[in-house]
Design an enzyme around this catalytic site. Structure first.
Site, PDB file in Angstrom:
ATOM      1  CB  SER A  33      48.150 -20.639  29.974  1.00 21.52           C
ATOM      2  OG  SER A  33      47.535 -19.909  28.944  1.00 21.52           O
TER       3      SER A  33
HETATM    4  N1  SAH Z   1      44.132 -21.525  26.064  1.00 25.98           N
HETATM    5  C1  SAH Z   1      45.490 -21.916  25.703  1.00 25.98           C
HETATM    6  C2  SAH Z   1      46.421 -20.732  25.582  1.00 25.98           C
HETATM    7  C3  SAH Z   1      46.223 -20.091  24.297  1.00 25.98           C
HETATM    8  S1  SAH Z   1      47.383 -18.864  23.815  1.00 25.98           S
HETATM    9  C4  SAH Z   1      46.021 -22.939  26.683  1.00 25.98           C
HETATM   10  O1  SAH Z   1      45.217 -23.656  27.250  1.00 25.98           O
HETATM   11  O2  SAH Z   1      47.209 -23.081  26.844  1.00 25.98           O
HETATM   12  C5  SAH Z   1      46.239 -17.795  22.985  1.00 25.98           C
HETATM   13  C6  SAH Z   1      45.607 -18.331  21.725  1.00 25.98           C
HETATM   14  O3  SAH Z   1      44.664 -17.341  21.297  1.00 25.98           O
HETATM   15  C7  SAH Z   1      46.573 -18.512  20.558  1.00 25.98           C
HETATM   16  O4  SAH Z   1      46.513 -19.828  20.090  1.00 25.98           O
HETATM   17  C8  SAH Z   1      46.071 -17.506  19.504  1.00 25.98           C
HETATM   18  O5  SAH Z   1      46.197 -17.981  18.179  1.00 25.98           O
HETATM   19  C9  SAH Z   1      44.614 -17.350  19.897  1.00 25.98           C
HETATM   20  N2  SAH Z   1      43.941 -16.122  19.455  1.00 25.98           N
HETATM   21  C10 SAH Z   1      44.440 -14.861  19.366  1.00 25.98           C
HETATM   22  N3  SAH Z   1      43.495 -13.999  18.932  1.00 25.98           N
HETATM   23  C11 SAH Z   1      42.355 -14.738  18.745  1.00 25.98           C
HETATM   24  C12 SAH Z   1      41.031 -14.441  18.303  1.00 25.98           C
HETATM   25  N4  SAH Z   1      40.666 -13.192  17.974  1.00 25.98           N
HETATM   26  N5  SAH Z   1      40.130 -15.444  18.238  1.00 25.98           N
HETATM   27  C13 SAH Z   1      40.475 -16.720  18.574  1.00 25.98           C
HETATM   28  N6  SAH Z   1      41.710 -17.076  18.993  1.00 25.98           N
HETATM   29  C14 SAH Z   1      42.639 -16.098  19.087  1.00 25.98           C
END
Ligand code: SAH
Length: 185
Positions: A33
């Protein structure tokens, strides 16, 4: 946030851009992010040193690390095993002993450690998963992007008061990857 080495969370080819205020690719079609959004979401939780927080969407683990700097304990769930394993190893190497990562569908939460004082969802869903509302402690706050499509999402603050009444407030427009759930909607 100045304590968290963002360059440790991105692939080699993104390292020159690690301190730019924008999301970057981390592989598997996923992103780290934008720092501004990480800061805004962390602030919306009203973090305190005694708080226990659940994060959905570990990704590379950057948001979890920022949370771990200001709250007591972080549980973080990632659905892609390769990302969850890499994040867990990275966070351990960087010395974050207060972050627990597991591979699962986070839309059902992590009931074993509930209730949580804060829940932070870093992927966008069509609606707010009821399991997450259930696992929010009275007085707790949840921050979650809600909406369909990449450009129609709104960062939503969900609060539960001491009488367990739930309120929703819509805030910033955001662009997160989708929250992929096993449940059919
Ligand atoms: N928190 C991260 C950003 C993550 S992007 C940071 O610090 O940069 C979003 C993430 O959510 C992705 O890795 C994706 O694989 C995950 N994701 C999507 N749907 C999900 C679900 N139902 N349960 C757990 N993770 C999920």
């Amino acid at each position: 946030m100045a304590h968290v080495p963002r360059h440790e969370f991105v692939p080699r080819w993104e390292k020159p851009h690690a301190y730019e205020n924008r999301p970057l690719s981390i592989g598997q079609g996923q992103t780290i992010s934008q720092p501004y959004i990480v800061a805004a979401m962390t602030q919306m939780l009203h973090p305190r040193p005694d708080m226990r927080v659940l994060e959905i969407g570990t990704g590379c683990g950057y948001q979890a690390a920022v949370l771990a700097e200001v709250v007591a304990e972080v549980w973080s769930i990632e659905r892609i095993p390769e990302l969850a394993e890499a994040a867990a190893a990275r966070l351990k190497r960087l010395g974050y002993g207060n972050i627990h990562v597991k591979t699962a569908d986070g839309s059902t939460g992590w009931p074993e450690h509930a209730p949580y004082d804060g829940i932070l969802v870093t992927a966008a869903g069509r609606e707010i998963p009821t399991a997450l509302i259930d696992q929010l402690a009275p007085g707790g706050r949840m921050v979650i992007p809600v909406g369909i499509g990449r450009y129609e999402q709104v960062l939503t603050l969900v609060t539960k008061n001491k009488d367990e009444e739930v309120r929703e407030e819509r805030g910033l427009p955001v662009a997160f990857v989708p929250l992929i759930t096993e449940q059919k909607t």
